[in-house]
Design a protein around this motif. Structure first.
Motif, PDB file in Angstrom:
ATOM      1  N   ALA A  39      -6.667  13.653   7.913  1.00  0.00           N
ATOM      2  CA  ALA A  39      -5.687  13.588   9.003  1.00  0.00           C
ATOM      3  C   ALA A  39      -5.022  12.220   9.060  1.00  0.00           C
ATOM      4  CB  ALA A  39      -6.362  13.903  10.328  1.00  0.00           C
ATOM      5  N   LEU A  40      -5.719  11.190   8.628  1.00  0.00           N
ATOM      6  CA  LEU A  40      -5.193   9.827   8.699  1.00  0.00           C
ATOM      7  C   LEU A  40      -4.303   9.458   7.515  1.00  0.00           C
ATOM      8  CD1 LEU A  40      -8.410   7.970   9.891  1.00  0.00           C
ATOM      9  CD2 LEU A  40      -6.437   8.637  11.247  1.00  0.00           C
ATOM     10  N   GLU A  41      -4.101  10.386   6.584  1.00  0.00           N
ATOM     11  CA  GLU A  41      -3.383  10.033   5.354  1.00  0.00           C
ATOM     12  C   GLU A  41      -1.991   9.468   5.633  1.00  0.00           C
ATOM     13  OE1 GLU A  41      -2.325  11.919   0.986  1.00  0.00           O
ATOM     14  OE2 GLU A  41      -3.519  13.056   2.409  1.00  0.00           O
ATOM     15  N   LYS A  42      -1.208  10.109   6.504  1.00  0.00           N
ATOM     16  CA  LYS A  42       0.143   9.622   6.794  1.00  0.00           C
ATOM     17  C   LYS A  42       0.094   8.259   7.487  1.00  0.00           C
ATOM     18  CE  LYS A  42       2.449  14.061   7.034  1.00  0.00           C
ATOM     19  NZ  LYS A  42       3.186  15.016   7.853  1.00  0.00           N
ATOM     20  N   PHE A  43      -0.870   8.135   8.401  1.00  0.00           N
ATOM     21  CA  PHE A  43      -1.009   6.865   9.115  1.00  0.00           C
ATOM     22  C   PHE A  43      -1.365   5.739   8.146  1.00  0.00           C
ATOM     23  CE2 PHE A  43      -3.714   3.887  11.584  1.00  0.00           C
ATOM     24  CZ  PHE A  43      -2.731   3.401  12.436  1.00  0.00           C
ATOM     25  N   VAL A  44      -2.294   5.988   7.250  1.00  0.00           N
ATOM     26  CA  VAL A  44      -2.699   4.974   6.275  1.00  0.00           C
ATOM     27  C   VAL A  44      -1.532   4.633   5.361  1.00  0.00           C
ATOM     28  CG1 VAL A  44      -4.238   4.518   4.320  1.00  0.00           C
ATOM     29  CG2 VAL A  44      -5.136   5.555   6.394  1.00  0.00           C
ATOM     30  N   ASN A  45      -0.752   5.634   4.967  1.00  0.00           N
ATOM     31  CA  ASN A  45       0.430   5.365   4.130  1.00  0.00           C
ATOM     32  C   ASN A  45       1.408   4.426   4.831  1.00  0.00           C
ATOM     33  OD1 ASN A  45       0.169   6.601   1.575  1.00  0.00           O
ATOM     34  ND2 ASN A  45       0.448   8.610   2.503  1.00  0.00           N
ATOM     35  N   GLU A  46       1.511   4.546   6.146  1.00  0.00           N
ATOM     36  CA  GLU A  46       2.393   3.660   6.905  1.00  0.00           C
ATOM     37  C   GLU A  46       1.824   2.244   6.989  1.00  0.00           C
ATOM     38  OE1 GLU A  46       5.468   4.375   8.050  1.00  0.00           O
ATOM     39  OE2 GLU A  46       5.248   6.336   7.093  1.00  0.00           O
ATOM     40  N   LEU A  47       0.504   2.113   6.904  1.00  0.00           N
ATOM     41  CA  LEU A  47      -0.132   0.789   6.970  1.00  0.00           C
ATOM     42  C   LEU A  47      -0.099   0.038   5.637  1.00  0.00           C
ATOM     43  CD1 LEU A  47      -3.349   1.362   9.123  1.00  0.00           C
ATOM     44  CD2 LEU A  47      -1.274   0.160   9.781  1.00  0.00           C
ATOM     45  N   LEU A  48       0.055   0.761   4.543  1.00  0.00           N
ATOM     46  CA  LEU A  48      -0.008   0.113   3.228  1.00  0.00           C
ATOM     47  C   LEU A  48       1.029  -0.994   3.053  1.00  0.00           C
ATOM     48  CD1 LEU A  48      -0.857   3.061   0.818  1.00  0.00           C
ATOM     49  CD2 LEU A  48      -2.390   1.472   1.984  1.00  0.00           C
ATOM     50  N   PRO A  49       2.286  -0.822   3.481  1.00  0.00           N
ATOM     51  CA  PRO A  49       3.241  -1.934   3.344  1.00  0.00           C
ATOM     52  C   PRO A  49       2.817  -3.178   4.138  1.00  0.00           C
ATOM     53  CG  PRO A  49       4.412   0.118   3.739  1.00  0.00           C
ATOM     54  CD  PRO A  49       2.959   0.406   3.914  1.00  0.00           C
ATOM     55  N   ASN A 104     -11.211   8.812   1.511  1.00  0.00           N
ATOM     56  CA  ASN A 104     -12.308   9.767   1.295  1.00  0.00           C
ATOM     57  C   ASN A 104     -12.298  10.326  -0.118  1.00  0.00           C
ATOM     58  OD1 ASN A 104     -13.399   9.642   3.957  1.00  0.00           O
ATOM     59  ND2 ASN A 104     -11.681  10.880   4.667  1.00  0.00           N
ATOM     60  N   GLY A 105     -12.038   9.444  -1.083  1.00  0.00           N
ATOM     61  CA  GLY A 105     -12.075   9.853  -2.484  1.00  0.00           C
ATOM     62  C   GLY A 105     -10.756  10.372  -3.022  1.00  0.00           C
ATOM     63  N   ARG A 106      -9.784  10.652  -2.167  1.00  0.00           N
ATOM     64  CA  ARG A 106      -8.473  11.143  -2.610  1.00  0.00           C
ATOM     65  C   ARG A 106      -7.527   9.945  -2.753  1.00  0.00           C
ATOM     66  NH1 ARG A 106      -4.946  15.166   1.090  1.00  0.00           N
ATOM     67  NH2 ARG A 106      -6.436  16.707   0.380  1.00  0.00           N
ATOM     68  N   THR A 107      -6.824   9.874  -3.882  1.00  0.00           N
ATOM     69  CA  THR A 107      -5.921   8.755  -4.115  1.00  0.00           C
ATOM     70  C   THR A 107      -4.700   8.885  -3.219  1.00  0.00           C
ATOM     71  OG1 THR A 107      -6.651   8.579  -6.406  1.00  0.00           O
ATOM     72  CG2 THR A 107      -4.554   7.537  -5.866  1.00  0.00           C
ATOM     73  N   ILE A 108      -4.478   7.834  -2.411  1.00  0.00           N
ATOM     74  CA  ILE A 108      -3.273   7.793  -1.574  1.00  0.00           C
ATOM     75  C   ILE A 108      -2.154   7.108  -2.346  1.00  0.00           C
ATOM     76  CG2 ILE A 108      -2.282   6.814   0.525  1.00  0.00           C
ATOM     77  CD1 ILE A 108      -5.009   7.031   1.798  1.00  0.00           C
ATOM     78  N   ARG A 109      -2.514   6.007  -2.996  1.00  0.00           N
ATOM     79  CA  ARG A 109      -1.559   5.290  -3.847  1.00  0.00           C
ATOM     80  C   ARG A 109      -2.332   4.729  -5.026  1.00  0.00           C
ATOM     81  NH1 ARG A 109       1.462   0.145  -1.531  1.00  0.00           N
ATOM     82  NH2 ARG A 109      -0.420  -0.908  -2.227  1.00  0.00           N
ATOM     83  N   ALA A 110      -1.855   5.037  -6.225  1.00  0.00           N
ATOM     84  CA  ALA A 110      -2.516   4.538  -7.441  1.00  0.00           C
ATOM     85  C   ALA A 110      -2.210   3.054  -7.600  1.00  0.00           C
ATOM     86  CB  ALA A 110      -2.022   5.310  -8.661  1.00  0.00           C
TER      87      ALA A 110
END
Length: 197
Positions: free
Chosen positions: A87-97, A181-187
């Motif tokens: 569920a946090l995937e989109k939120f984490v993607n926004e935090l990466l920058p 959780n083991g799934r790659t969000i960004r390589a």
């Protein structure tokens, strides 16, 4: 003279004659019933066969429905588990920058300048606390060097000859990668070592 003592002209007692006649009648009746099949018996047998077939179909149908319901329940549980896990995937993607900006700020900061030391320390603490928070929710950083290149978490953008690192291992990380959780969000963008020659 009693009835047992009385004999018929053929020498049989009256009870024996009655028994013989009774046996003959039963034999004739059984022959007649064997020849005649009662249509009701045939209809009953046919209905019983139909009932057994319907019961078998009904049992198979119920078992099939139960299996489908069990499969649906399992799929729903997996979907809910995945929804909770990612569920946090989109939120984490926004935090990466933001994390990337903190990393770049630390790279370009003049760490030898005493006037900048407090600011550098503040950036380091902010970056560390942010990584600690996202790690609580299953986010891991992919930034190791001298590890075998894994296409699931690394994106090779260059091959460089190297004596220091074994061929096929990560030589340098240009941009950190992240997993949830083991799934790659960004390589991670990496350069990979290759043998000289």
């Amino acid at each position: 003279m009693s009835s047992k003592e009385q004999k018929t002209p053929e020498g049989q007692a009256p009870e024996e004659i009655i028994m013989d006649q009774h046996e003959e009648v039963e034999a004739v009746e059984s022959d007649a019933s064997a020849e005649q099949v009662d249509p009701r018996d045939e209809k009953i047998a046919n209905l019983e066969a139909q009932l057994a077939e319907a019961e078998t179909r009904e049992r198979d149908s119920v078992l099939r429905i139960k299996a489908e319901m069990e499969n649906l329940r399992r799929r729903t549980e997996l979907d809910v588990e995945k929804a909770h896990k990612f569920a946090l995937e989109k939120f984490v993607n926004e935090l990466l920058p933001v994390l990337d900006s903190l990393d770049r700020a630390l790279e370009v900061a003049d760490k030898d300048n005493d006037a900048m030391a407090a600011m550098v320390e503040g950036i380091e603490l902010t970056r560390k606390s942010m990584l600690d928070v996202v790690a609580k929710f299953g986010v891991q950083v992919v930034a190791d060097i001298d590890v075998p290149m894994d296409p699931n978490v690394h994106q090779a953008i260059a091959m460089v000859e190297s004596d220091e690192v074994a061929a096929g291992n990560v030589l340098m990380v240009m941009q950190k990668g992240y997993t949830l959780n083991g799934r790659t969000i960004r390589a991670a963008m990496v350069s990979v070592a290759k043998a000289k020659g």
